[in-house]
Design a protein around this motif. Structure first.
Motif, short mmCIF file in Angstrom:
data_model
loop_
_atom_site.label_atom_id
_atom_site.label_comp_id
_atom_site.label_asym_id
_atom_site.label_seq_id
_atom_site.Cartn_x
_atom_site.Cartn_y
_atom_site.Cartn_z
N MET A 99 0.83 -1.20 0.00
CA MET A 99 0.00 0.00 0.00
C MET A 99 0.87 1.26 0.00
N SER A 100 1.99 1.20 0.69
CA SER A 100 2.87 2.37 0.70
C SER A 100 3.54 2.57 -0.66
N TYR A 101 3.79 1.50 -1.39
CA TYR A 101 4.35 1.64 -2.73
C TYR A 101 3.35 2.33 -3.67
N ALA A 102 2.09 2.05 -3.49
CA ALA A 102 1.07 2.73 -4.29
C ALA A 102 1.07 4.22 -3.97
N LYS A 103 1.18 4.57 -2.70
CA LYS A 103 1.23 5.99 -2.33
C LYS A 103 2.49 6.65 -2.89
N LEU A 104 3.62 5.93 -2.90
CA LEU A 104 4.84 6.48 -3.50
C LEU A 104 4.64 6.77 -4.98
N ALA A 105 3.87 5.91 -5.65
CA ALA A 105 3.62 6.09 -7.07
C ALA A 105 2.52 7.12 -7.33
N GLY A 106 1.90 7.64 -6.27
CA GLY A 106 0.86 8.64 -6.44
C GLY A 106 -0.50 8.05 -6.76
N LEU A 107 -0.73 6.80 -6.36
CA LEU A 107 -1.99 6.11 -6.64
C LEU A 107 -2.73 5.82 -5.34
N PRO A 108 -4.02 5.53 -5.41
CA PRO A 108 -4.76 5.14 -4.21
C PRO A 108 -4.21 3.83 -3.62
N VAL A 109 -4.35 3.63 -2.33
CA VAL A 109 -3.77 2.46 -1.67
C VAL A 109 -4.38 1.15 -2.17
N GLU A 110 -5.59 1.18 -2.69
CA GLU A 110 -6.21 -0.04 -3.20
C GLU A 110 -5.38 -0.63 -4.33
N TYR A 111 -4.76 0.22 -5.13
CA TYR A 111 -3.93 -0.25 -6.23
C TYR A 111 -2.74 -1.05 -5.70
N GLY A 112 -2.24 -0.65 -4.53
CA GLY A 112 -1.15 -1.39 -3.91
C GLY A 112 -1.55 -2.79 -3.51
N LEU A 113 -2.77 -2.93 -3.00
CA LEU A 113 -3.25 -4.27 -2.65
C LEU A 113 -3.37 -5.15 -3.89
N TYR A 114 -3.89 -4.60 -4.97
CA TYR A 114 -4.00 -5.37 -6.21
C TYR A 114 -2.63 -5.74 -6.74
N SER A 115 -1.68 -4.82 -6.65
CA SER A 115 -0.35 -5.10 -7.18
C SER A 115 0.41 -6.10 -6.31
N ALA A 116 -0.06 -6.35 -5.10
CA ALA A 116 0.56 -7.37 -4.26
C ALA A 116 -0.04 -8.75 -4.52
N LEU A 117 -1.32 -8.80 -4.85
CA LEU A 117 -1.98 -10.09 -5.01
C LEU A 117 -1.87 -10.68 -6.42
N VAL A 118 -2.09 -9.87 -7.41
CA VAL A 118 -2.14 -10.37 -8.79
C VAL A 118 -0.82 -11.00 -9.24
N PRO A 119 0.35 -10.38 -8.99
CA PRO A 119 1.59 -11.01 -9.45
C PRO A 119 1.86 -12.37 -8.82
N VAL A 120 1.45 -12.54 -7.58
CA VAL A 120 1.68 -13.83 -6.92
C VAL A 120 0.92 -14.94 -7.61
N TYR A 121 -0.34 -14.70 -7.94
CA TYR A 121 -1.13 -15.71 -8.62
C TYR A 121 -0.65 -15.93 -10.06
N ALA A 122 -0.28 -14.86 -10.73
CA ALA A 122 0.23 -14.99 -12.10
C ALA A 122 1.53 -15.79 -12.10
N TYR A 123 2.41 -15.52 -11.15
CA TYR A 123 3.68 -16.24 -11.12
C TYR A 123 3.47 -17.70 -10.73
N ALA A 124 2.46 -17.96 -9.90
CA ALA A 124 2.17 -19.35 -9.55
C ALA A 124 1.77 -20.15 -10.78
N LEU A 125 1.10 -19.51 -11.72
CA LEU A 125 0.69 -20.20 -12.94
C LEU A 125 1.81 -20.29 -13.98
N PHE A 126 2.59 -19.23 -14.13
CA PHE A 126 3.54 -19.16 -15.24
C PHE A 126 5.00 -19.25 -14.83
#
Length: 105
Positions: free
Chosen positions: A2-29
């Motif tokens: 969430m703090s990385y999203a704030k560093l990038a100037g985005l809402p904190v929700e984007y940080g949660l998505y950016s933490a979850l989606v890559p983990v599942y994508a990497y688990a598949l690929f």
């Protein structure tokens, strides 16, 4: 994340998505069992700096509270951040398909 999203100037929700989606994508690929995926501070700062210069090249919005104070600029910023992330993902996929893993980015 969430703090990385704030560093990038985005809402904190984007940080949660950016933490979850890559983990599942990497688990598949992915192929490595020991690998950390997700946002990092340096990339968050690079996105923030780069997109701020694209949206406000002359620094005019800084006098009135920055991009966060202007709803239209904030919406454009979020769209550009998502598009940038998508394009980076596409480039990574293309590099993987072409077996360009030896190229370090």
């Amino acid at each position: 994340s969430m703090s990385y999203a704030k560093l990038a100037g985005l809402p904190v929700e984007y940080g949660l998505y950016s933490a979850l989606v890559p983990v599942y994508a990497y688990a598949l690929f992915g192929s490595s069992r020991q690998l950390a995926v997700g946002p990092v501070a340096l990339l968050s700062l690079m996105v923030s700096t780069g997109l701020t210069h694209v949206i406000d090249p002359n620094g005019e919005l800084e006098a009135s509270g920055g991009i966060e104070a202007n709803e239209e600029a904030q919406a454009l910023y979020q769209v550009l951040a998502i598009q940038t992330s998508f394009l980076v993902g596409v480039v990574y996929i293309i590099m993987g398909v072409l077996r360009l893993g030896f190229v370090t980015i």
